[in-house]
Design a protein around this motif. Structure first.
Motif, short mmCIF file in Angstrom:
data_model
loop_
_atom_site.label_atom_id
_atom_site.label_comp_id
_atom_site.label_asym_id
_atom_site.label_seq_id
_atom_site.Cartn_x
_atom_site.Cartn_y
_atom_site.Cartn_z
N VAL A 81 0.85 -1.19 0.00
CA VAL A 81 0.00 0.00 0.00
C VAL A 81 0.89 1.24 0.00
O VAL A 81 1.92 1.29 0.68
N HIS A 82 0.49 2.27 -0.76
CA HIS A 82 1.22 3.53 -0.82
C HIS A 82 1.47 4.04 0.60
O HIS A 82 0.55 4.19 1.40
N SER A 83 2.75 4.34 0.90
CA SER A 83 3.09 4.75 2.27
C SER A 83 2.51 6.12 2.61
O SER A 83 2.33 6.43 3.79
N GLY A 84 2.21 6.93 1.59
CA GLY A 84 1.59 8.22 1.88
C GLY A 84 0.18 8.07 2.39
O GLY A 84 -0.29 8.88 3.19
N PHE A 85 -0.52 7.02 1.92
CA PHE A 85 -1.89 6.79 2.38
C PHE A 85 -1.93 6.01 3.69
O PHE A 85 -2.77 6.26 4.54
N ALA A 86 -0.99 5.04 3.83
CA ALA A 86 -1.12 4.09 4.94
C ALA A 86 -0.04 4.22 5.99
O ALA A 86 -0.12 3.57 7.04
N GLY A 87 1.00 5.06 5.75
CA GLY A 87 2.06 5.18 6.74
C GLY A 87 1.54 5.71 8.06
O GLY A 87 0.82 6.72 8.09
N GLY A 88 1.87 5.04 9.15
CA GLY A 88 1.36 5.41 10.47
C GLY A 88 0.05 4.75 10.79
O GLY A 88 -0.45 4.88 11.92
N ILE A 89 -0.52 4.05 9.82
CA ILE A 89 -1.79 3.35 10.05
C ILE A 89 -1.55 1.83 9.99
O ILE A 89 -1.78 1.12 10.96
N ILE A 90 -1.07 1.35 8.82
CA ILE A 90 -0.66 -0.05 8.72
C ILE A 90 0.71 -0.20 9.37
O ILE A 90 1.63 0.53 9.02
N PRO A 91 0.87 -1.10 10.31
CA PRO A 91 2.18 -1.25 10.97
C PRO A 91 3.24 -1.73 9.98
O PRO A 91 2.96 -2.55 9.11
N GLU A 92 4.43 -1.23 10.17
CA GLU A 92 5.53 -1.54 9.24
C GLU A 92 6.20 -2.85 9.65
O GLU A 92 6.57 -3.05 10.82
N THR A 93 6.34 -3.77 8.72
CA THR A 93 6.78 -5.13 9.06
C THR A 93 8.23 -5.20 9.51
O THR A 93 8.58 -6.03 10.36
#
Length: 483
Positions: A236-248
């Motif tokens: 997922v685009h990190s601009g949309f999901a960064g800080g929401i989807i946890p980073e693996t």
């Protein structure tokens, strides 16, 4: 020349020891080296590196070459036989009846690592032997083609000087570089022929330098597995999901910190540790007294980079008697040139733990798995899939007569007693053999010095050190007849 029987063993004065050494050096030059050169010319890659090994027949060629050399020794009562189980790499058994008491099993292997041809120095080639005194260059020279030659010559040296020796059996396999996975079926099917040795002699180990006789007293084990962290079904685009989807990768860092102190490198899993007593510290100190800072400064560290611990004794203990983690591979990452601003759906890492002797590899793997998979951050899907587990090895104390014989050889050759060696690598068959022969003594040694480059470019055998080690093995064999 003074020959005094002590039980079945013979006391040898210095002149007889010198005669044996002259015999050994002559036969290394005239007999062993020419055959070893022919061995180097055979690629004979281990089955993990050459899936067509059976069709090529190179492992069989290596065995046949060694057998043809055995025929030149002139040991009339020696017998040998190649054994082949369906789908398994061949094994050679050699039997030399004893002229004294005791039973010895020699172990070595004739399979090889891949050639890495492009990395060899100018004028050197993995399958084109080059002798530049004191070294013989070529793949398999020091790992471990010379082992069977050295031990057979040690026996013949005793025969030629009418000195008693035990029953000697040679087990020479062709799967060691692949982890010896073909060895257990042969140990089962050939148990009657192998017998129950009093002493197992292994010529597949190292030497701290070429100015001592070194005996390997321990090797670490190995447990490894794959850690995978998954959080989404697609990137997922990190601009949309960064800080929401946890980073693996962050989750993986968190999990790995459960098993390793990220500042010191200390392993935090109790099941991977053993007690380091004063005896081990004293032997580590003795190693440092001989090798000094070379216990760490021989590694290719960049300028300014220090070892994980500074005290040389702690360096020795860290490299042999404490567990260590290496992250040796990763999936789920694009190259830096191809990296986009995408939160990746998973991160996957190959984790390799070296474990000290005495740690049960199965218990260690389960402990690591339990810690990594428990209560994952953010509810991520975390799996740790074990890949390999191999126990370490710790040799029992040598019989006093063998200890004395090795000291006799070391004093005669170098003016010092033999040296203990702790090794950080893993030789799976050693724990396998120790479990099978729990009452046997083990003499693990070799000519693989710090510049031997086994597995790498410019692999080479130090010939004078190998000649000297042949004498040490001869004296140890005779000493066993006291046993």
């Amino acid at each position: 020349m003074l020959n005094v029987l002590i039980g079945l063993a013979i006391y040898m004065d210095d002149s007889q020891v010198d005669s044996m050494l002259d015999y050994i050096r002559t036969n290394w030059a005239d007999s062993v080296l020419p055959s070893l050169c022919d061995f180097i010319r055979i690629p004979a890659q281990s089955p993990s590196f050459d899936p067509d090994w059976e069709a090529k027949g190179e492992l069989d060629q290596a065995i046949e070459l060694f057998c043809s050399w055995l025929d030149t020794l002139g040991i009339e009562d020696m017998t040998y036989e190649t054994h082949r189980l369906p789908g398994r790499t061949p094994i050679l058994l050699v039997d030399v009846p004893g002229t004294g008491s005791g039973d010895v099993l020699f172990y070595s292997h004739l399979d090889k690592q891949p050639p890495v041809t492009d990395l060899w120095s100018e004028g050197k080639h993995p399958f084109d032997p080059v002798f530049e005194s004191p070294y013989l260059f070529g793949r398999g020279s020091v790992d471990d083609g010379y082992g069977g030659y050295l031990c057979a010559l040690a026996v013949q040296t005793l025969r030629s000087h009418d000195i008693p020796h035990p029953n000697c059996r040679f087990l020479i396999e062709t799967c060691e570089e692949s982890g010896s996975f073909d060895l257990p079926p042969y140990l089962d099917s050939l148990s009657d022929k192998i017998g129950t040795p009093d002493l197992v002699v292994v010529l597949d180990s190292g030497a701290g330098d070429y100015e001592n006789i070194w005996v390997t007293e321990s090797l670490r084990g190995l447990v490894a597995g794959t850690l995978k962290v998954e959080v989404s079904s697609e990137g997922v685009h990190s601009g949309f999901a960064g800080g929401i989807i946890p980073e693996t990768f962050r989750i993986a860092r968190n999990l790995i910190s459960r098993v390793e102190n990220s500042t010191t490198g200390e392993i935090l899993v109790p099941e991977l540790h053993v007690e380091i007593d004063e005896s081990l510290r004293n032997r580590a100190q003795r190693i440092v007294e001989v090798l000094g800072d070379s216990v760490w400064n021989g590694f290719p560290l960049l300028d300014g980079v220090e070892p994980q611990v500074i005290d040389p004794v702690e360096v020795v203990l860290n490299g042999n008697w404490r567990p260590a983690l290496a992250v040796i591979g990763a999936n789920g990452f694009p190259s830096t040139a191809d990296a986009g601003n995408v939160l990746r759906p998973f991160s996957e890492f190959s984790l390799s733990f070296r474990i000290p002797p005495g740690v049960d590899s199965e218990i260690a793997l389960q402990a690591v798995k339990n810690i990594l998979e428990a209560n994952p951050p953010h509810g991520a899907k975390v799996t740790f899939s074990p890949v390999v587990g191999a126990d370490g090895f710790r040799a029992p104390p040598l019989h006093p007569s063998i200890d004395s014989a090795l000291n006799r050889a070391a004093q005669h050759l170098y003016g010092e007693n033999w040296m203990p060696l702790f090794e950080g690598g893993t030789i799976p068959f050693l724990s396998m053999m120790q479990n099978r022969f729990p009452n046997a003594a083990f003499l693990v040694t070799g000519s693989m010095g710090p510049d031997g480059n086994a597995h790498g470019p410019d692999e080479k055998l130090h010939v004078p050190a190998s000649e000297n080690l042949t004498l040490a093995i001869s004296l140890a064999l005779n000493a066993l007849t006291k046993g």
